[in-house]
Structure formats: C-alpha cells, structure tokens
Design a protein around this motif. Structure first.
Motif, PDB file in Angstrom:
ATOM      1  N   GLU A  21       0.890  -1.215  -0.177  1.00  0.00           N
ATOM      2  CA  GLU A  21      -0.017   0.007   0.105  1.00  0.00           C
ATOM      3  C   GLU A  21       0.759   1.253   0.026  1.00  0.00           C
ATOM      4  N   VAL A  22       1.874   1.303   0.844  1.00  0.00           N
ATOM      5  CA  VAL A  22       2.701   2.238   0.867  1.00  0.00           C
ATOM      6  C   VAL A  22       3.601   2.519  -0.633  1.00  0.00           C
ATOM      7  N   SER A  23       3.795   1.539  -1.238  1.00  0.00           N
ATOM      8  CA  SER A  23       4.366   1.550  -2.439  1.00  0.00           C
ATOM      9  C   SER A  23       3.536   2.093  -3.439  1.00  0.00           C
ATOM     10  N   GLN A  24       2.204   1.542  -3.515  1.00  0.00           N
ATOM     11  CA  GLN A  24       1.349   2.113  -4.324  1.00  0.00           C
ATOM     12  C   GLN A  24       1.020   3.685  -4.096  1.00  0.00           C
ATOM     13  N   ASN A  25       1.041   4.290  -2.838  1.00  0.00           N
ATOM     14  CA  ASN A  25       0.660   5.402  -2.561  1.00  0.00           C
ATOM     15  C   ASN A  25       1.865   6.546  -2.808  1.00  0.00           C
ATOM     16  N   THR A  26       3.084   6.047  -2.852  1.00  0.00           N
ATOM     17  CA  THR A  26       4.208   6.674  -3.084  1.00  0.00           C
ATOM     18  C   THR A  26       4.969   6.723  -4.178  1.00  0.00           C
ATOM     19  N   GLY A  27       4.611   5.680  -5.016  1.00  0.00           N
ATOM     20  CA  GLY A  27       5.338   5.231  -6.336  1.00  0.00           C
ATOM     21  C   GLY A  27       6.968   4.891  -6.012  1.00  0.00           C
ATOM     22  N   ILE A  28       7.161   4.552  -4.722  1.00  0.00           N
ATOM     23  CA  ILE A  28       8.524   4.010  -4.291  1.00  0.00           C
ATOM     24  C   ILE A  28       8.407   2.498  -4.298  1.00  0.00           C
ATOM     25  N   SER A  29       9.330   1.685  -4.953  1.00  0.00           N
ATOM     26  CA  SER A  29       9.145   0.348  -5.264  1.00  0.00           C
ATOM     27  C   SER A  29       9.110  -0.446  -3.937  1.00  0.00           C
ATOM     28  N   TYR A  30       8.316  -1.555  -3.764  1.00  0.00           N
ATOM     29  CA  TYR A  30       8.122  -2.139  -2.757  1.00  0.00           C
ATOM     30  C   TYR A  30       9.375  -2.913  -2.529  1.00  0.00           C
ATOM     31  N   SER A  31      10.276  -3.242  -3.120  1.00  0.00           N
ATOM     32  CA  SER A  31      11.512  -4.036  -2.974  1.00  0.00           C
ATOM     33  C   SER A  31      12.480  -2.825  -2.073  1.00  0.00           C
ATOM     34  N   TYR A  32      12.502  -1.843  -2.472  1.00  0.00           N
ATOM     35  CA  TYR A  32      13.318  -0.723  -2.000  1.00  0.00           C
ATOM     36  C   TYR A  32      12.792  -0.470  -0.507  1.00  0.00           C
ATOM     37  N   LYS A  50       9.760  13.358   1.333  1.00  0.00           N
ATOM     38  CA  LYS A  50       8.293  14.004   0.979  1.00  0.00           C
ATOM     39  C   LYS A  50       7.406  13.054   0.514  1.00  0.00           C
ATOM     40  N   ARG A  51       7.589  11.998  -0.051  1.00  0.00           N
ATOM     41  CA  ARG A  51       6.490  11.312  -0.297  1.00  0.00           C
ATOM     42  C   ARG A  51       6.232  10.397   0.593  1.00  0.00           C
ATOM     43  N   LEU A  52       6.930  10.095   1.539  1.00  0.00           N
ATOM     44  CA  LEU A  52       6.730   9.199   2.836  1.00  0.00           C
ATOM     45  C   LEU A  52       6.003   9.976   3.950  1.00  0.00           C
ATOM     46  N   GLN A  57       2.040  10.072   8.112  1.00  0.00           N
ATOM     47  CA  GLN A  57       1.612  11.513   9.050  1.00  0.00           C
ATOM     48  C   GLN A  57       2.636  11.934  10.092  1.00  0.00           C
ATOM     49  N   VAL A  58       3.511  12.253   9.566  1.00  0.00           N
ATOM     50  CA  VAL A  58       4.604  12.767  10.193  1.00  0.00           C
ATOM     51  C   VAL A  58       5.305  14.175   9.270  1.00  0.00           C
ATOM     52  N   SER A  59       5.910  14.718   9.876  1.00  0.00           N
ATOM     53  CA  SER A  59       6.618  15.863   8.942  1.00  0.00           C
ATOM     54  C   SER A  59       8.052  15.183   8.272  1.00  0.00           C
ATOM     55  N   VAL A  60       8.134  16.036   7.163  1.00  0.00           N
ATOM     56  CA  VAL A  60       9.472  15.601   6.391  1.00  0.00           C
ATOM     57  C   VAL A  60      10.670  15.629   7.377  1.00  0.00           C
ATOM     58  N   GLY A  61      10.832  16.889   8.091  1.00  0.00           N
ATOM     59  CA  GLY A  61      11.827  17.099   9.067  1.00  0.00           C
ATOM     60  C   GLY A  61      12.037  16.006  10.101  1.00  0.00           C
ATOM     61  N   GLU A  85       0.237  21.536   0.458  1.00  0.00           N
ATOM     62  CA  GLU A  85       0.157  20.999  -0.795  1.00  0.00           C
ATOM     63  C   GLU A  85       0.245  19.411  -0.823  1.00  0.00           C
ATOM     64  N   MET A  86       1.120  18.937   0.148  1.00  0.00           N
ATOM     65  CA  MET A  86       1.760  17.650   0.111  1.00  0.00           C
ATOM     66  C   MET A  86       0.312  16.896   0.902  1.00  0.00           C
ATOM     67  N   ALA A  87      -0.205  17.545   1.989  1.00  0.00           N
ATOM     68  CA  ALA A  87      -1.251  16.939   2.615  1.00  0.00           C
ATOM     69  C   ALA A  87      -2.525  16.985   1.666  1.00  0.00           C
ATOM     70  N   PHE A  88      -2.796  18.035   0.959  1.00  0.00           N
ATOM     71  CA  PHE A  88      -3.829  18.096   0.017  1.00  0.00           C
ATOM     72  C   PHE A  88      -3.832  16.902  -1.099  1.00  0.00           C
ATOM     73  N   LYS A  89      -2.472  16.498  -1.588  1.00  0.00           N
ATOM     74  CA  LYS A  89      -2.365  15.475  -2.469  1.00  0.00           C
ATOM     75  C   LYS A  89      -2.588  14.105  -1.800  1.00  0.00           C
ATOM     76  N   TYR A  90      -2.382  13.872  -0.585  1.00  0.00           N
ATOM     77  CA  TYR A  90      -2.642  12.665   0.032  1.00  0.00           C
ATOM     78  C   TYR A  90      -4.036  12.595   0.139  1.00  0.00           C
TER      79      TYR A  90
END
Length: 133
Positions: A21-32, A50-52, A57-61, A85-90
């Motif tokens: 699910e994280v992979s699908q929502n972020t575009g980051i590969s499952y294996s990575y 920034k994608r994670l 639900q934490v800050s990028v920082g 903008e990031m929250a809106f995209k989510y």
C-alpha cells in the motif's frame, strides 16, 4: 540505520498499511521499501521522505532527523504552502475519502487547507504539522 529501519516500520504499522500500500501510494518500489525497513539500505533522501511523510502522518523534517540527515534543532525544510500541498495530494489520493475532493478549477492554498482540515476531522488523521486532528 537500524534505528531508522525500526522507526519507519513502526510508522507504517501505526497507520495499518502494508508495504504494498505504501508503495502504491508513494510510487516507491516495494523492494526498496522492504530493504529500508530491514536496514539493508541507507535511509532515503529528501525527495523520498517528502512522499513518505504524508502517508506516515509525520513531517518531512521528522523523517529526515530520524534518518540522520538533519540536526535535531533544524527547522522544517518545507514552507507552510508546501506542507498544505503535500497534505492535499494525500487527501486527493485517498480512495476512502471522497467528500469535498472533486472540485473543478484552480484551488488556492486556503481552499486546499480547508479540505485537508475537513479530512483530518473526518478521519482523525493528522496531516498538517502543528495541528491536532
């Protein structure tokens, strides 16, 4: 690195998400993502964080500090507008939430903030830093 692996796994489990699910929502590969959670890869850089961040639900920082990329006292690297903008995209990508997300035309930051705040109230998820759901 093992501390970051445990931290990122704990964040995912807290959201009750699978790695797929994280992979699908972020575009980051499952294996990575799997390699990161098992401590076999170095923590990702800012673009991946920034994608994670909205998914977990934490800050990028917070993610960057946990990964050792920022000093503990460093301020958020995103502006308020970027956080909104990031929250809106989510919100727009959450298939379980449809209320108020299908508007036509250009939306300004305040309208996006309002939609995110309604989402936070409806779901109990905290997407914007410094606010409680």
């Amino acid at each position: 690195m093992p501390d970051f692996a445990a931290y990122i796994r704990q964040l995912r489990q807290k959201q009750r998400l699978s790695l797929r699910e994280v992979s699908q929502n972020t575009g980051i590969s499952y294996s990575y993502l799997t390699q990161i959670e098992h401590g076999r890869r170095n923590p990702p850089g800012p673009e991946f964080m920034k994608r994670l961040a909205p998914i977990y639900q934490v800050s990028v920082g917070d993610l960057l500090r946990a990964a050792g990329h920022l000093e503990e006292s460093s301020e958020s690297i995103l502006s308020d507008e970027q956080e909104v903008e990031m929250a809106f995209k989510y919100v727009m990508n959450d298939p379980r939430y449809q209320s108020g997300t299908r508007m036509a035309g250009e939306l300004n930051t305040e309208v996006k903030r309002f939609i995110v705040e309604m989402y936070e109230k409806a779901t109990g998820k905290k997407l914007l830093p410094g606010r409680s759901a």
